[in-house]
Design a protein around this motif. Sequence first.
Motif, PDB file in Angstrom:
ATOM      1  N   GLU A 127      -9.958   9.474  -3.812  1.00 35.93           N
ATOM      2  CA  GLU A 127      -9.113  10.650  -3.658  1.00 35.93           C
ATOM      3  C   GLU A 127      -8.724  11.289  -4.988  1.00 35.93           C
ATOM      4  OE1 GLU A 127      -8.094  12.049  -0.782  1.00 35.93           O
ATOM      5  OE2 GLU A 127      -9.292  10.621   0.368  1.00 35.93           O
ATOM      6  N   HIS A 128      -8.586  10.466  -6.029  1.00 32.85           N
ATOM      7  CA  HIS A 128      -8.008  10.989  -7.270  1.00 32.85           C
ATOM      8  C   HIS A 128      -8.833  10.681  -8.519  1.00 32.85           C
ATOM      9  CE1 HIS A 128      -4.368  11.967  -5.032  1.00 32.85           C
ATOM     10  NE2 HIS A 128      -4.437  10.764  -4.495  1.00 32.85           N
ATOM     11  N   ASN A 172      -4.619  -5.585  -0.194  1.00 35.32           N
ATOM     12  CA  ASN A 172      -4.189  -4.237  -0.599  1.00 35.32           C
ATOM     13  C   ASN A 172      -5.130  -3.610  -1.614  1.00 35.32           C
ATOM     14  OD1 ASN A 172      -2.011  -4.778   1.005  1.00 35.32           O
ATOM     15  ND2 ASN A 172      -0.464  -4.703  -0.614  1.00 35.32           N
ATOM     16  N   ILE A 187       0.848  -1.199   0.000  1.00 38.19           N
ATOM     17  CA  ILE A 187       0.000   0.000   0.000  1.00 38.19           C
ATOM     18  C   ILE A 187       0.882   1.247   0.000  1.00 38.19           C
ATOM     19  CG2 ILE A 187      -1.635   1.353   1.378  1.00 38.19           C
ATOM     20  CD1 ILE A 187      -2.924  -1.267   2.236  1.00 38.19           C
ATOM     21  N   SER A 188       1.839   1.265   0.907  1.00 42.07           N
ATOM     22  CA  SER A 188       2.752   2.407   0.987  1.00 42.07           C
ATOM     23  C   SER A 188       3.568   2.552  -0.288  1.00 42.07           C
ATOM     24  CB  SER A 188       3.685   2.238   2.192  1.00 42.07           C
ATOM     25  OG  SER A 188       4.648   3.259   2.235  1.00 42.07           O
ATOM     26  N   TYR A 247      -8.124  -1.466  -0.175  1.00 39.48           N
ATOM     27  CA  TYR A 247      -7.753  -0.138   0.325  1.00 39.48           C
ATOM     28  C   TYR A 247      -7.350   0.785  -0.829  1.00 39.48           C
ATOM     29  CZ  TYR A 247      -5.371   3.591   2.840  1.00 39.48           C
ATOM     30  OH  TYR A 247      -4.998   4.815   3.317  1.00 39.48           O
ATOM     31  N   LEU A 248      -6.508   0.273  -1.725  1.00 36.22           N
ATOM     32  CA  LEU A 248      -6.007   1.108  -2.807  1.00 36.22           C
ATOM     33  C   LEU A 248      -7.103   1.503  -3.788  1.00 36.22           C
ATOM     34  CD1 LEU A 248      -2.584  -0.648  -3.501  1.00 36.22           C
ATOM     35  CD2 LEU A 248      -2.940   1.624  -2.501  1.00 36.22           C
ATOM     36  N   GLN A 263     -10.205   2.178  -3.018  1.00 42.90           N
ATOM     37  CA  GLN A 263     -10.885   3.319  -2.397  1.00 42.90           C
ATOM     38  C   GLN A 263     -10.017   4.571  -2.435  1.00 42.90           C
ATOM     39  OE1 GLN A 263     -11.686   1.739   1.486  1.00 42.90           O
ATOM     40  NE2 GLN A 263     -13.442   0.513   0.806  1.00 42.90           N
ATOM     41  N   TYR A 264      -8.704   4.390  -2.227  1.00 44.79           N
ATOM     42  CA  TYR A 264      -7.790   5.534  -2.219  1.00 44.79           C
ATOM     43  C   TYR A 264      -7.737   6.208  -3.585  1.00 44.79           C
ATOM     44  CZ  TYR A 264      -3.410   8.147  -2.266  1.00 44.79           C
ATOM     45  OH  TYR A 264      -2.470   9.134  -2.432  1.00 44.79           O
ATOM     46  N   PHE A 265      -7.521   5.423  -4.628  1.00 42.08           N
ATOM     47  CA  PHE A 265      -7.350   6.020  -5.954  1.00 42.08           C
ATOM     48  C   PHE A 265      -8.664   6.534  -6.525  1.00 42.08           C
ATOM     49  CE2 PHE A 265      -3.324   3.608  -5.927  1.00 42.08           C
ATOM     50  CZ  PHE A 265      -2.467   4.636  -6.296  1.00 42.08           C
ATOM     51  N   GLU A 292       2.620   9.152  -6.086  1.00 43.43           N
ATOM     52  CA  GLU A 292       2.928  10.543  -5.766  1.00 43.43           C
ATOM     53  C   GLU A 292       4.199  11.004  -6.462  1.00 43.43           C
ATOM     54  OE1 GLU A 292       2.966  10.799  -1.519  1.00 43.43           O
ATOM     55  OE2 GLU A 292       0.780  10.962  -1.376  1.00 43.43           O
ATOM     56  N   ILE A 307       1.312   3.955  -3.204  1.00 41.37           N
ATOM     57  CA  ILE A 307       0.975   5.376  -3.059  1.00 41.37           C
ATOM     58  C   ILE A 307       2.208   6.247  -3.257  1.00 41.37           C
ATOM     59  CG2 ILE A 307       0.167   7.128  -1.424  1.00 41.37           C
ATOM     60  CD1 ILE A 307      -1.708   5.018  -0.268  1.00 41.37           C
TER      61      ILE A 307
END
Length: 712
Positions: free
Chosen positions: A205-206, A194, A164-165, A197-198, A200-202, A172, A168
């Motif tokens: 957020e983006h 993973n 995950i880290s 979570y990813l 939902q993040y992408f 970035e 991301i």
Amino acid sequence: MAPAGALLRRSLKAYQVYGANTDVGKTIFTTLLCKACQKFRPGEDVSFLKPVSTGPQEEADDWCSHINTYVPGVATKTLFQFEDPVSPHLAAATSKQATPSDHVVLQSIRRHVSDRASSQPGWLFLETAGGVHSPGPSGTTQADLYAPLRLPVVLIGDSKLGGISQTIAAFESLRIRGYDVETVLLFQDSHYDNHTYLSQYFAGEHGIPLQAFQPPPRRSDRQSDVRAMSAYYETETETEQAPDLVDRLERSHQTRIKTIETMAGDAYRTIWYPFTQHGRLSPSRITTITSAHGDYFQTLVPDSENQPPGDSLLQPSFDASASWWTQGLGHANPKLTLAASYAAGRYGHVMFAEAIHEPALKLAQTLLGVLQNPRLSRVFYSDNGSTGMEVAVKMGLRATRQRYNIDNATKLQVLGLKGSYHGDTMGAMDSTEPSVFNEKVEWYDGKGYWDPLFQRALIDVVRTFPELLHTRHTVDASSQGPSVWTGLPVIFDEVFTGLGRLGPLASASFLGAHPDISVHAKLLTGGLVPLCATAASESVFEAFNSQHKTDALLHGHSYTAHPVGCQVALESVNTLQNLDSKGAWDWAKQGWEQRPADRPSSGAKAADSLPHVWSVWSNKFVTQISAHERVEGVWALGSVLAVHMKDAEASGYTSNSAAQVQQELLAGEIEQGDSWNVHSRVLGNVLYIMTGQMTDEVDVQRLQKLLARALG
């Protein structure tokens, strides 16, 4: 070799595959992409490119043979292969073959893409090596190495522990370098999860979609593994995800082209341009800039709609105005980008009145040291050169009124140079003589006298003979130390000329004189963000220092000393210092060796303290074009070249005599099959061109050749 350009063809949908880490399945996902495109876009060509690979040749062939085994008909290619199975920069160092420069790598990719695009419509997937920041052969990390190509990205996420880290962080790193990440792909792993979570993040957020695929099975023997992988690729391309992925990449490609090709027309109907007479403007005269890197814009090729589909829609355009004189360290400079990101992440913007933050303090201290002016001790921040000059004039006027006890009813004026220009705010405009820039500005009221004397002569007069200024009280300030002004305070506008644009970091050194107030902007931040620093002497500062609020310098801006600008400026000034100290411009200086007769004769000590006068434009070239029948004269200093064209009908800013040469530069040339041109600005009969402080000799020679041809 022509400058490297961005990659965009109508007929070729090209994507760059980056991995968040090593061993995340880049080749498997690239194979899936190739198979899906082949399956759902029958008749379209599909190709795979590995720019750099390390390890034995048979291992490099494995990457290509893997794709050929499971997706027959895909054209595969590796450009640079190094035997040692280590990072490319190490493998290149131990290889018998020469290490290819970044430029050679980019041009090789560009040539391959051009060949593929000219064959038939299709797809190309360019797979990088290792992670986002794995070094290329020269040691430049891939994120920086491939940035000029501006290819949209398919990012392969990491499904393992810590993935995950890693994913991301990789995203970035790409994002702050200007990459467009179109989609994220990764394997499902029920243990680490993973992908949940990813996703939902992408998406949240983006707005970037993520698709998770089942990992391939593993078999111990070769034959079983081949059968299992064949079944895997068939199964995964039968899911709904595969055609959806292909459709999305197809739409992204078409949308990108449509957006770029309609920008000029949309801007023509929406934008009010500076320094532009819209009655003479048309969409065809508006340059569409899609990105920039180093000294070059990437611009839309004129009449792109009527080009063959395999031709490039974009071309490199040398930024010959240094983006209105601001650029010096190159567009998208990663050091400046990271400096801006650091300050934005740490501070955002914070107010500055009666507060301090580290970037503002360090920059002030650094700048005062760089200027090497014993008179200067204070720095006042504003947001651009014009407002910085207004601050300087306010300082000078108040200091004069205070010293000579001049009543408020008496209007003070400035002594300025003929033909000067200090910006478009009212105070800066009023400090210049009448000209085309202010003749139709209703509030303009020039408050000064325009003395055409040489600057050093003017400085000597106002400092040495204050009685000529008709003041009622003369003050002998010489006994108070060398930093205290006499006669009148002297202001230098180094907004354009300072910090290396003309050679030395302080152009005041050309005169062997130290101003009481000095204004710096443009190269101060390397052109990334607006910021201005007005440096002043302690004696000027004291004119405002009292217990009464109304005596203060009541001037400021909401973004005074904004941390992003100060941090970027600190990085920029330090870089400029290092370039100078490390001899980055020695190649240019050698062509302008000064003879004893060129040195001033008024005192050997004073002459020795003056800087070496030089230009990146060669002595031979300047001499050659200055004798051209269409040229009135040539001025070359530091990175700047100004060519004054002859005009029998008009003069100055109203002349159009330089426009024809400007159009010739814009037409550009074809070099080894690639087009490039020069985007320039003209000031009436003056065509000016400037390089950056990091432009190399090869590019300068290329510019000289094109300019000589444009002059005929």
